[in-house]
Design an enzyme around this catalytic site. Sequence first.
Site, PDB file in Angstrom:
ATOM      1  N   ASN A 215       3.096  -2.842  -9.178  1.00  0.00           N
ATOM      2  CA  ASN A 215       4.541  -2.672  -9.039  1.00  0.00           C
ATOM      3  C   ASN A 215       4.902  -1.249  -8.608  1.00  0.00           C
ATOM      4  O   ASN A 215       5.812  -1.042  -7.808  1.00  0.00           O
ATOM      5  CB  ASN A 215       5.238  -3.036 -10.348  1.00  0.00           C
ATOM      6  CG  ASN A 215       5.404  -4.531 -10.514  1.00  0.00           C
ATOM      7  OD1 ASN A 215       5.103  -5.296  -9.598  1.00  0.00           O
ATOM      8  ND2 ASN A 215       5.869  -4.950 -11.668  1.00  0.00           N
ATOM      9  N   LEU A 257       7.932  -2.801   4.093  1.00  0.00           N
ATOM     10  CA  LEU A 257       8.406  -1.658   4.870  1.00  0.00           C
ATOM     11  C   LEU A 257       9.772  -1.960   5.478  1.00  0.00           C
ATOM     12  O   LEU A 257      10.078  -1.497   6.582  1.00  0.00           O
ATOM     13  CB  LEU A 257       7.408  -1.293   5.975  1.00  0.00           C
ATOM     14  CG  LEU A 257       6.200  -0.451   5.562  1.00  0.00           C
ATOM     15  CD1 LEU A 257       5.334  -0.149   6.778  1.00  0.00           C
ATOM     16  CD2 LEU A 257       6.612   0.844   4.869  1.00  0.00           C
ATOM     17  N   CYS A 267      11.703  -6.421 -12.859  1.00  0.00           N
ATOM     18  CA  CYS A 267      10.323  -5.917 -12.939  1.00  0.00           C
ATOM     19  C   CYS A 267      10.176  -4.494 -12.414  1.00  0.00           C
ATOM     20  O   CYS A 267       9.910  -3.569 -13.178  1.00  0.00           O
ATOM     21  CB  CYS A 267       9.388  -6.857 -12.183  1.00  0.00           C
ATOM     22  SG  CYS A 267       9.170  -8.465 -12.992  1.00  0.00           S
TER      23      CYS A 267
END
Length: 440
Positions: A215, A257, A267
């Site tokens: 993450n 991107l 999260c």
Amino acid sequence: MRCTVFGTGYLGATHAACMAELGHDVVGVDVDPGKVAKLADGVVPFYEPGLEEVLQRNLAAGRLRFTTDYSDAAAHADVHFLGVGTPQKKGEYGADLKYVHAVVDTLAPMLERPAMIVGKSTVPVGTAAALGIRAREQANVEVEVAWNPEFLREGFAVQDTLRPDRLVLGLDHVRERSAWVEQHIREIYADLIAAEIPFLLTDLATAELVKVSANAFLATKISFINAVSEVCEATGADVTMLADALGYDARIGRRFLNAGLGFGGGCLPKDIRAFMARSGELGADHAVAFLREVDNINMRRRTKVVDMAARACGGSLLGANVAVLGAAFKPESDDVRDSPALNVAGMIQLHGAVVTVYDPKAVENSRRVFPTLNYATSVSEACDRADVVLVLTEWNEFTALTPADLDPVVRSRSIIDGRNCLDSTSWRQAGWVYAGLGTP
């Protein structure tokens, strides 16, 4: 195999239904009787494509049921998955483990035969080892704790559970029964392993760090391109074309991107903050100091869009009529936790604008968080007499919009593309003032 899943939120309900789909006899456990009743009736209390069908199919087959009774769950199985939430602590960066501790403290004394608790939740490194000690202090039988982190993407959770990129299992290798735990987990995931999905066996700490590191990397990649987009805005460069060029480099890749409003949800934001907090506790805060800027860049994109909306309305939002398309933090979800779209809508309202929000799935959740905003049931209703339209979640319904769809209803033909998901050329050729992030 018989197993239980504690916690029936996004992670737990998905895991329970998908374990039943793999042929296991599953009991889902939650302290919320309302949530349990809905799931038992075949109703998923949140939006996740494909999950309700899996739930209903396995309820009908008798492989899945739900309960609030911990003793029933303790007697049902020897494998207990832990899927409760680990939210950010109020006023702090660290993860709140009270729900994790509550499950262990309630379950452990009820166990009547050797059992394993297998963590799915995202937790600070060191949690699993501490939980093992905590469980064994309270149990009258042997209890093993292992960690099997989840890697679900909202909108693709069923697919990611039934055919994940990888399976990670962290074990306490010092424990004599670690081989017993591995054997059971391999049996549970036998179909996935047979399908040649990579199965990585690690220690507890590595398994815990895999999820938060993943993450943190994704958040960094998103904030990197958003930082570059700020440079593009200062120079007249086009961040979308730049990202395309970067994406051809196999070492970098094009995914994540996409410059725009930035990341949110339940999260990434709280996990990178918890990672920073835990690293500080371990004396390694310098190692992840860059994540503070990752977080800062991400939050800066939200204020940037508010400023863009003010400029579109002549320099002030006071009295402006603003349409916000999107409230969920991402498409194919009704999750508004730390949603950039909803955050922007709220900030614009605080600047004196009348804000009307439309989202295909997240209106009810949004209304609970921001009851003072106006909510519409369609794009045209949201955009009625709008001075500016903001596209802040890239639902297909919004990316497919054309100028002709909005021309009859808006007051001013001005649109801010917060996700760089529209064809800027077609909107400008139709006489609209188009503004994206990091694009000329």
